[in-house]
Design a protein around this motif. Structure first.
Motif, PDB file in Angstrom:
ATOM      1  N   PHE A 232       0.851  -1.196   0.000  1.00 15.16           N
ATOM      2  CA  PHE A 232       0.000   0.000   0.000  1.00 15.16           C
ATOM      3  C   PHE A 232       0.889   1.248   0.000  1.00 15.16           C
ATOM      4  O   PHE A 232       0.780   2.110  -0.874  1.00 15.16           O
ATOM      5  N   ASN A 235       3.350   1.422  -3.155  1.00 16.15           N
ATOM      6  CA  ASN A 235       2.663   1.834  -4.375  1.00 16.15           C
ATOM      7  C   ASN A 235       2.391   3.331  -4.352  1.00 16.15           C
ATOM      8  O   ASN A 235       2.628   4.037  -5.350  1.00 16.15           O
ATOM      9  N   ILE A 236       1.921   3.839  -3.221  1.00 11.12           N
ATOM     10  CA  ILE A 236       1.579   5.263  -3.135  1.00 11.12           C
ATOM     11  C   ILE A 236       2.840   6.121  -3.170  1.00 11.12           C
ATOM     12  O   ILE A 236       2.876   7.165  -3.833  1.00 11.12           O
ATOM     13  N   ALA A 237       3.902   5.677  -2.502  1.00 11.35           N
ATOM     14  CA  ALA A 237       5.164   6.433  -2.544  1.00 11.35           C
ATOM     15  C   ALA A 237       5.673   6.512  -3.984  1.00 11.35           C
ATOM     16  O   ALA A 237       6.023   7.589  -4.479  1.00 11.35           O
ATOM     17  N   LYS A 239       4.058   6.140  -6.816  1.00 12.32           N
ATOM     18  CA  LYS A 239       3.191   6.909  -7.713  1.00 12.32           C
ATOM     19  C   LYS A 239       3.179   8.399  -7.380  1.00 12.32           C
ATOM     20  O   LYS A 239       3.012   9.234  -8.269  1.00 12.32           O
ATOM     21  N   SER A 240       3.357   8.747  -6.103  1.00 11.22           N
ATOM     22  CA  SER A 240       3.448  10.160  -5.736  1.00 11.22           C
ATOM     23  C   SER A 240       4.677  10.773  -6.399  1.00 11.22           C
ATOM     24  O   SER A 240       4.630  11.888  -6.931  1.00 11.22           O
ATOM     25  N   VAL A 241       5.775  10.028  -6.329  1.00 16.05           N
ATOM     26  CA  VAL A 241       7.024  10.471  -6.938  1.00 16.05           C
ATOM     27  C   VAL A 241       6.835  10.617  -8.455  1.00 16.05           C
ATOM     28  O   VAL A 241       7.288  11.589  -9.059  1.00 16.05           O
ATOM     29  N   GLY A 243       4.071  11.275  -9.938  1.00 14.48           N
ATOM     30  CA  GLY A 243       3.235  12.460 -10.138  1.00 14.48           C
ATOM     31  C   GLY A 243       4.051  13.732 -10.119  1.00 14.48           C
ATOM     32  O   GLY A 243       3.868  14.612 -10.961  1.00 14.48           O
ATOM     33  N   LEU A 244       4.972  13.820  -9.174  1.00 14.51           N
ATOM     34  CA  LEU A 244       5.809  15.013  -9.102  1.00 14.51           C
ATOM     35  C   LEU A 244       6.735  15.094 -10.317  1.00 14.51           C
ATOM     36  O   LEU A 244       6.929  16.170 -10.884  1.00 14.51           O
ATOM     37  N   LEU A 247       4.810  16.514 -13.024  1.00 16.26           N
ATOM     38  CA  LEU A 247       4.544  17.924 -12.776  1.00 16.26           C
ATOM     39  C   LEU A 247       5.744  18.775 -13.175  1.00 16.26           C
ATOM     40  O   LEU A 247       5.606  19.831 -13.794  1.00 16.26           O
TER      41      LEU A 247
ATOM     42  N   ALA B 136      -0.498  20.499 -11.122  1.00 14.74           N
ATOM     43  CA  ALA B 136      -0.062  20.801 -12.487  1.00 14.74           C
ATOM     44  C   ALA B 136      -0.723  22.073 -13.012  1.00 14.74           C
ATOM     45  O   ALA B 136      -0.111  22.853 -13.731  1.00 14.74           O
ATOM     46  N   LEU B 182      -6.883   8.289  -0.783  1.00 13.10           N
ATOM     47  CA  LEU B 182      -5.680   7.785  -1.443  1.00 13.10           C
ATOM     48  C   LEU B 182      -5.677   6.259  -1.363  1.00 13.10           C
ATOM     49  O   LEU B 182      -5.903   5.687  -0.299  1.00 13.10           O
ATOM     50  N   ASN B 183      -5.425   5.632  -2.522  1.00  7.61           N
ATOM     51  CA  ASN B 183      -5.476   4.166  -2.571  1.00  7.61           C
ATOM     52  C   ASN B 183      -4.511   3.660  -3.642  1.00  7.61           C
ATOM     53  O   ASN B 183      -3.891   4.454  -4.343  1.00  7.61           O
ATOM     54  N   VAL B 184      -4.400   2.345  -3.759  1.00  8.11           N
ATOM     55  CA  VAL B 184      -3.481   1.757  -4.737  1.00  8.11           C
ATOM     56  C   VAL B 184      -4.146   1.533  -6.091  1.00  8.11           C
ATOM     57  O   VAL B 184      -3.548   0.936  -6.989  1.00  8.11           O
ATOM     58  N   GLU B 215      -4.971   7.631  -6.928  1.00  7.87           N
ATOM     59  CA  GLU B 215      -3.651   7.038  -6.708  1.00  7.87           C
ATOM     60  C   GLU B 215      -2.621   8.132  -6.436  1.00  7.87           C
ATOM     61  O   GLU B 215      -2.910   9.324  -6.598  1.00  7.87           O
ATOM     62  N   GLY B 216      -1.428   7.712  -6.052  1.00 11.11           N
ATOM     63  CA  GLY B 216      -0.383   8.665  -5.667  1.00 11.11           C
ATOM     64  C   GLY B 216      -0.128   9.750  -6.699  1.00 11.11           C
ATOM     65  O   GLY B 216      -0.004  10.940  -6.373  1.00 11.11           O
ATOM     66  N   ASN B 217      -0.073   9.357  -7.970  1.00 11.37           N
ATOM     67  CA  ASN B 217       0.218  10.341  -9.016  1.00 11.37           C
ATOM     68  C   ASN B 217      -0.915  11.352  -9.201  1.00 11.37           C
ATOM     69  O   ASN B 217      -0.688  12.454  -9.703  1.00 11.37           O
ATOM     70  N   ILE B 219      -2.292  13.045  -6.935  1.00  7.82           N
ATOM     71  CA  ILE B 219      -2.146  14.185  -6.021  1.00  7.82           C
ATOM     72  C   ILE B 219      -1.917  15.467  -6.823  1.00  7.82           C
ATOM     73  O   ILE B 219      -2.463  16.513  -6.511  1.00  7.82           O
ATOM     74  N   PHE B 220      -1.135  15.345  -7.876  1.00 12.95           N
ATOM     75  CA  PHE B 220      -0.712  16.532  -8.639  1.00 12.95           C
ATOM     76  C   PHE B 220      -1.529  16.764  -9.906  1.00 12.95           C
ATOM     77  O   PHE B 220      -1.231  17.655 -10.677  1.00 12.95           O
ATOM     78  N   ALA B 237       4.340   9.667   1.658  1.00 14.78           N
ATOM     79  CA  ALA B 237       4.093  10.240   0.325  1.00 14.78           C
ATOM     80  C   ALA B 237       4.715  11.635   0.232  1.00 14.78           C
ATOM     81  O   ALA B 237       5.444  11.947  -0.716  1.00 14.78           O
ATOM     82  N   VAL B 241       8.088  12.645  -2.095  1.00 14.59           N
ATOM     83  CA  VAL B 241       8.000  13.725  -3.069  1.00 14.59           C
ATOM     84  C   VAL B 241       9.081  14.776  -2.784  1.00 14.59           C
ATOM     85  O   VAL B 241       9.752  15.268  -3.696  1.00 14.59           O
TER      86      VAL B 241
END
Lengths: 340, 340
Positions: A232, A235-237, A239-241, A243-244, A247, B136, B182-184, B215-217, B219-220, B237, B241
């Protein structure tokens, strides 16, 4: 001379054969000593090969009349897609007809099928999805689990640490990679009971280079070689990365259209930005592996370009050559002997 | 004319009064209508004010002979640091002598003390740490919890969603902010039982604009205005980032020393990089708030520069003016009435 065989899921992924076949042809020529088993629609594969006049004798086609779709539910495919290219590929590994396999298909389905068909290694309860990320010092840090298991107990995290340590050792030629647990602080009192107990279990085992807890920002800090967490959080870490990373690139595009000065600045810096983006964009980290199984399974991105599928094949070959599953089993035996 | 009073923890943070006093002086001049209560060592504050010849009549000093250190354990400070500037500041809010307060001190201590001294609002079990991140589309997305609670049940996540929705509404003048968990994966079947049950609870409440899982991505991605998760995942998260943000900047420095061409490219693009860095570096997102309490508490970064402490004061003023705690309580009452 090697007699390795790699099974490929030709039908998997967002673009299926359009992506996997060009990569396969590339692999057939670059690795003439490796045998490939192409699991998928025979007609589609033969059409492609004849149309592009492709000649190679290091493959055979294993016809499958089903394909796992990207939106198939894992629970469903286990029953309903036993004639799929993904399932067949895993059976070939299970039956020792292939040494490893590669798919760009549905991750959930691949995890569920791999677990069912191949089974985990002795001492391992769950397979984990692992990949490497770039660090500030241009090294690799291995992060697991990236989503194969949404919740994990301390024992499972312990096993992931062993698995991650072995893969890092093999891929970076570092016999003693540092292993850390991901937490909300580095002090022993931080976090939840699960990570604290996992930390205790890891501290008790001398043959693992366990360094304690690290925080999210430490993933990129070169303070550790392996970062262990549940699927969990992992995956979120990741995908957050991602996303940034996107961006940053989008921001560049935006500012580059603002005025002449910024436009020139951005144009000039574009190669640098691309370079950085290619390091930070997880689409590039292909060859995420499912480890802990009795066989090598590499997952290529579903939306991967054919380059990426080729790199995933390369990753599978490397793991097969390094005998990663066997070494995980051996390491597990060692650490279990060391436990109090 | 306003008669608001803000209490400041002058002693907190990695640099204590060196950072907080210049920011306070700035605030005294910029907000002549606001009363400030400066909690800290009277001698230190008076020395600073006399040395720099500072005259203002909108403050008073509340002498405290203790300070919470950055490595003090939360459990210890609750007993041992009742004469600290942090504790005093919270008492002033509790006793209605201040409308809100700001500290750059030890986060764990601030959370524990706030919870004990101020208590949570009716219907709220736990306070949460919340901050906004850039998207974004150059908007704000609010992420909570950032680490106040390492584990949360579905009910707590539900309450966080309500709290986040209120803060987002007040800070972005958007009466109906989108709220997501927030989820996978975005499908209803994804994740663990806690998020799935929280999702069900949120779906049942018409006055929240709940959009489901992200999902994590995401966020942005501007697909949601509020992202709700537990403090373990939120902290990791955010820090992951942050780690990537720093890697991007370090990478630029590294490539800029490589050869003449890249050096020129990097030099030219530096303003763009800095701009992006300033958007992605969480050190800049000051004014993380502890919400859900019976009062306004804003946490400035421990290593913040004096600008950052000033912005945290500004954030506290905004939340006080917008009556965020009262509005959270009202929204809680509304959604609890709507629940089946």
């Amino acid at each position: 001379m090697s007699h390795l065989t790699i099974a490929l899921d030709i039908m998997g992924g967002d673009h299926g054969p359009h992506i996997t076949l060009p990569a396969t042809v590339n692999a057939l020529h670059i690795y003439p000593d490796i045998q490939f088993i192409l699991c998928g629609d025979k007609q589609v594969i033969e059409n492609y090969f004849s149309r592009y006049d492709i000649h190679a004798d290091n493959y055979r086609i294993e016809h499958c009349d089903q394909a796992v779709e990207m939106d198939d539910k894992p629970s469903k495919v286990l029953r309903a897609k036993r004639n799929s290219s993904m399932y067949r590929m895993l059976e070939l590994v299970r039956d020792k007809k292939a040494n490893g396999c590669v798919s760009a298909g549905n991750t959930g389905a691949l995890m569920a099928m791999s677990y069912m068909v191949l089974k985990t290694l002795p001492g391992i309860d769950r397979p984990a999805l692992i990949s490497s990320l770039p660090t500030a010092q241009h090294k690799k840090v291995f992060l697991l689990d990236l989503g194969a298991n949404v919740s994990c107990d301390a024992e499972t995290l312990f096993q992931f640490a062993v698995m991650g340590s072995v893969l890092a050792a093999e891929e970076t030629d570092n016999p003693n990679p540092r292993v850390a647990l991901l937490n909300v602080g580095s002090e022993q009192i931080k976090g939840n009971e699960t990570v604290r107990y996992a930390s205790k279990l890891l501290s008790d085992v001398p043959s693992l280079n366990y360094i304690g807890f690290v925080e999210g920002n430490d993933i990129f800090n070169d303070v550790t070689d392996v970062v262990v967490t549940d699927g969990f959080v992992g995956n979120i870490a990741l995908k957050s990365v991602e996303g940034l990373g996107k961006l940053v690139v989008n921001e560049l595009k935006r500012v580059s259209e603002k005025n002449l000065m910024t436009r020139i600045m951005a144009k000039i810096a574009l190669p640098l930005f691309k370079k950085i983006y290619n390091r930070v964009n997880p689409d590039q980290y292909n060859g995420a592996s499912l480890i802990g199984l009795r066989g090598t399974v590499v997952k290529s991105h579903g939306n991967a370009k054919s380059d990426a599928f080729f790199y995933a094949i390369k990753e599978a070959l490397q793991e097969v050559n390094r005998q990663v599953p066997k070494k995980i089993q051996e390491k597990m035996e060692t650490v279990l002997m060391e436990r109090p």
